[in-house]
Design an enzyme around this catalytic site. Structure first.
Site, PDB file in Angstrom:
ATOM      1  N   SER A  28       0.641  -1.102  -0.146  1.00 22.35           N
ATOM      2  CA  SER A  28       0.145   0.040   0.055  1.00 22.35           C
ATOM      3  C   SER A  28       0.687   1.089   0.007  1.00 22.35           C
ATOM      4  O   SER A  28       1.671   1.418   1.071  1.00 22.35           O
ATOM      5  CB  SER A  28      -0.715   0.001   1.362  1.00 22.35           C
ATOM      6  OG  SER A  28      -1.774  -1.060   1.184  1.00 22.35           O
ATOM      7  N   HIS A  59      -3.342   0.779  -4.398  1.00 27.99           N
ATOM      8  CA  HIS A  59      -2.774  -0.721  -4.957  1.00 27.99           C
ATOM      9  C   HIS A  59      -3.076  -0.287  -6.561  1.00 27.99           C
ATOM     10  O   HIS A  59      -4.222  -0.478  -7.012  1.00 27.99           O
ATOM     11  CB  HIS A  59      -3.353  -1.731  -4.510  1.00 27.99           C
ATOM     12  CG  HIS A  59      -2.675  -2.183  -3.290  1.00 27.99           C
ATOM     13  ND1 HIS A  59      -1.821  -3.206  -3.230  1.00 27.99           N
ATOM     14  CD2 HIS A  59      -3.075  -1.795  -2.033  1.00 27.99           C
ATOM     15  CE1 HIS A  59      -1.557  -3.213  -1.725  1.00 27.99           C
ATOM     16  NE2 HIS A  59      -2.246  -2.563  -0.947  1.00 27.99           N
ATOM     17  N   HIS A  81      -5.819  -9.224  -1.917  1.00 22.95           N
ATOM     18  CA  HIS A  81      -5.500  -9.499  -0.505  1.00 22.95           C
ATOM     19  C   HIS A  81      -6.700 -10.524  -0.157  1.00 22.95           C
ATOM     20  O   HIS A  81      -7.519 -10.844  -0.863  1.00 22.95           O
ATOM     21  CB  HIS A  81      -5.830  -8.485   0.540  1.00 22.95           C
ATOM     22  CG  HIS A  81      -4.840  -7.274   0.216  1.00 22.95           C
ATOM     23  ND1 HIS A  81      -4.976  -6.202  -0.534  1.00 22.95           N
ATOM     24  CD2 HIS A  81      -3.604  -6.752   1.153  1.00 22.95           C
ATOM     25  CE1 HIS A  81      -3.881  -5.493  -0.582  1.00 22.95           C
ATOM     26  NE2 HIS A  81      -3.133  -5.688   0.518  1.00 22.95           N
ATOM     27  N   GLU A  84     -10.156  -9.174   0.166  1.00 21.75           N
ATOM     28  CA  GLU A  84     -11.036  -8.515  -0.716  1.00 21.75           C
ATOM     29  C   GLU A  84     -11.795  -9.779  -1.319  1.00 21.75           C
ATOM     30  O   GLU A  84     -12.888  -9.500  -2.029  1.00 21.75           O
ATOM     31  CB  GLU A  84     -10.041  -8.196  -2.070  1.00 21.75           C
ATOM     32  CG  GLU A  84      -9.046  -7.020  -1.825  1.00 21.75           C
ATOM     33  CD  GLU A  84      -8.284  -6.749  -2.867  1.00 21.75           C
ATOM     34  OE1 GLU A  84      -8.678  -6.221  -4.032  1.00 21.75           O
ATOM     35  OE2 GLU A  84      -7.051  -6.988  -2.738  1.00 21.75           O
ATOM     36  N   ALA A 111       2.657  -2.258   4.407  1.00 23.48           N
ATOM     37  CA  ALA A 111       2.315  -1.498   5.314  1.00 23.48           C
ATOM     38  C   ALA A 111       1.569  -2.170   6.488  1.00 23.48           C
ATOM     39  O   ALA A 111       1.019  -3.320   6.367  1.00 23.48           O
ATOM     40  CB  ALA A 111       0.957  -0.602   5.030  1.00 23.48           C
ATOM     41  N   MET A 209      -2.133  -7.225   6.894  1.00 21.60           N
ATOM     42  CA  MET A 209      -3.251  -8.419   6.362  1.00 21.60           C
ATOM     43  C   MET A 209      -2.797  -8.889   5.045  1.00 21.60           C
ATOM     44  O   MET A 209      -3.435  -9.307   4.188  1.00 21.60           O
ATOM     45  CB  MET A 209      -4.641  -7.492   6.090  1.00 21.60           C
ATOM     46  CG  MET A 209      -5.270  -6.697   7.271  1.00 21.60           C
ATOM     47  SD  MET A 209      -6.563  -5.650   7.172  1.00 21.60           S
ATOM     48  CE  MET A 209      -6.849  -4.656   8.384  1.00 21.60           C
ATOM     49  N   SER A 210      -1.633  -9.151   5.171  1.00 21.53           N
ATOM     50  CA  SER A 210      -0.766  -9.366   3.667  1.00 21.53           C
ATOM     51  C   SER A 210       0.210 -10.250   3.744  1.00 21.53           C
ATOM     52  O   SER A 210       0.457 -10.759   4.994  1.00 21.53           O
ATOM     53  CB  SER A 210      -0.688  -8.190   2.727  1.00 21.53           C
ATOM     54  OG  SER A 210       0.523  -7.513   3.340  1.00 21.53           O
ATOM     55  N   ASN A 233       1.363   3.062  11.323  1.00 17.57           N
ATOM     56  CA  ASN A 233       0.512   3.692  12.373  1.00 17.57           C
ATOM     57  C   ASN A 233       0.615   2.651  13.643  1.00 17.57           C
ATOM     58  O   ASN A 233       1.280   1.386  13.307  1.00 17.57           O
ATOM     59  CB  ASN A 233      -1.136   3.431  12.162  1.00 17.57           C
ATOM     60  CG  ASN A 233      -1.341   2.030  11.690  1.00 17.57           C
ATOM     61  OD1 ASN A 233      -1.306   1.536  10.553  1.00 17.57           O
ATOM     62  ND2 ASN A 233      -2.012   1.303  12.700  1.00 17.57           N
ATOM     63  N   HIS A 245      -7.519   4.215   7.445  1.00 17.31           N
ATOM     64  CA  HIS A 245      -6.544   3.949   6.217  1.00 17.31           C
ATOM     65  C   HIS A 245      -5.562   5.029   5.674  1.00 17.31           C
ATOM     66  O   HIS A 245      -4.695   5.278   4.989  1.00 17.31           O
ATOM     67  CB  HIS A 245      -7.242   3.434   4.709  1.00 17.31           C
ATOM     68  CG  HIS A 245      -6.791   2.815   3.919  1.00 17.31           C
ATOM     69  ND1 HIS A 245      -5.733   1.969   4.003  1.00 17.31           N
ATOM     70  CD2 HIS A 245      -6.862   3.329   2.549  1.00 17.31           C
ATOM     71  CE1 HIS A 245      -5.250   1.645   2.641  1.00 17.31           C
ATOM     72  NE2 HIS A 245      -5.827   2.331   1.837  1.00 17.31           N
TER      73      HIS A 245
HETATM   74  N1  HPA Z   1      -3.582  -3.500  11.401  1.00 15.26           N
HETATM   75  C1  HPA Z   1      -3.611  -4.234  10.461  1.00 15.26           C
HETATM   76  N2  HPA Z   1      -3.128  -3.882   9.184  1.00 15.26           N
HETATM   77  C2  HPA Z   1      -2.467  -2.795   8.818  1.00 15.26           C
HETATM   78  C3  HPA Z   1      -2.155  -1.965  10.032  1.00 15.26           C
HETATM   79  C4  HPA Z   1      -2.887  -2.149  11.512  1.00 15.26           C
HETATM   80  O1  HPA Z   1      -2.851  -1.445  12.519  1.00 15.26           O
HETATM   81  N3  HPA Z   1      -1.666  -0.864   9.814  1.00 15.26           N
HETATM   82  C5  HPA Z   1      -1.750  -1.053   8.125  1.00 15.26           C
HETATM   83  N4  HPA Z   1      -2.095  -2.396   7.847  1.00 15.26           N
END
Ligand code: HPA
Length: 270
Positions: A28, A59, A81, A84, A111, A209-210, A233, A245
């Site tokens: 991302s 993406h 992903h 999706e 990310a 998540m990837s 984050n 996001h």
């Molecule tokens: N959690 C899950 N996936 C993420 C996060 C998160 O805090 N930040 C970026 N992708």
């Protein structure tokens, strides 16, 4: 399935004469590496037989063949992903295709949320290992013998030798790089604060998540991986703010230059 993979490989070989040595998957908002590629051909995922297009903002969804930092590369700008709604075979599809194209190494990026409380948003983390909490093993189902064995070893999915190179590059360009365990969930919700506390106890440093499906596909095919997470984050409950996001995108934009420098430095040396 193997026929589908090889059909995509044949299609790509017709469109690009570049025999890639290294694959790069960009997560991302981490697409700027592409600007440093001397492009031979860029193929939208939608044009590759059997491939799915990504539906996520940030993406792009194209496969770029060319040269970067003196190496023949294939760069995947964006990924699909599990959240999706795709099946794991679809999530792993293009990784397997570039594996069959003959890459020797894969650099995979994402990310991620920081679970380790010593991290701050904007940190880069080398993935030393992962915890698969996606609720499924992507290799479930008949084994594709042409790709690898039924019970692949995961002991060195992220070899220390590749991480050592990345650490050296980070030092050279003045990045205080972190190193830790990536825990993968299916998403698409972000985690609850209780989940994040639990994952920290389990040994996770970052959550996302990837990546795990692609890395498992590579382990199956015996292709070493260097994983880099951009901590976009702090994970849920660590700071007194909600997760969005937008924050993920803002942070990737902020660290893009450093991140790109790291990836190009790595490409030069591996
Ligand atoms: N959690 C899950 N996936 C993420 C996060 C998160 O805090 N930040 C970026 N992708």
């Amino acid at each position: 399935m193997i026929e589908k993979i090889d059909e995509a490989v044949r299609y790509i070989r017709e469109r690009s004469k570049v025999q890639p040595e290294v694959g790069v998957i960009l997560g991302s908002g981490l697409g700027d590496v592409v600007d440093a590629v001397e492009v031979d051909v860029a193929i939208p995922y939608g044009e590759i037989p059997g491939a799915k297009a990504s539906t996520v903002l940030g993406h792009q969804g194209r496969m770029i063949f060319g040269r970067a930092a003196g190496r023949r590369v294939v760069v995947m700008q964006g990924r699909v992903h599990y959240y999706e709604g795709y099946e794991m075979n679809e999530v792993m599809f293009l990784s397997r295709v570039i594996g069959r194209l003959g890459i020797n190494q894969l650099v995979v990026t994402n990310a991620a949320g920081g679970v380790n409380t010593s991290y701050v948003a904007g940190d880069l983390m080398l993935i030393s290992d992962h915890i698969n909490f996606m609720g499924i093993n992507p290799l479930r189902g008949p084994n594709l013998e042409a790709l690898g064995v039924r019970f692949p070893d995961m002991t060195e999915a992220y070899p220390e030798s590749l991480r050592a190179i990345a650490r050296a590059v980070a030092k050279e360009i003045g990045i205080d790089i972190k190193e830790g365990v990536y825990l993968a969930l299916s998403g698409p919700t972000y985690e609850t604060p209780a989940e994040i506390r639990a994952f920290r106890t389990l040994g996770a440093d970052a959550v996302g998540m990837s990546t795990v499906p692609e890395v498992i596909a590579m382990s199956h095919m015996n292709i070493p991986v260097l994983g880099i997470s951009c901590i976009t984050n702090m994970a849920a409950g660590i700071l007194k703010q909600k997760l969005t996001h937008q924050e993920v995108i803002d942070t990737t934009m902020r660290v893009q230059k450093q991140f790109t420098e790291l990836v190009l430095g790595v490409l030069k040396r591996i």
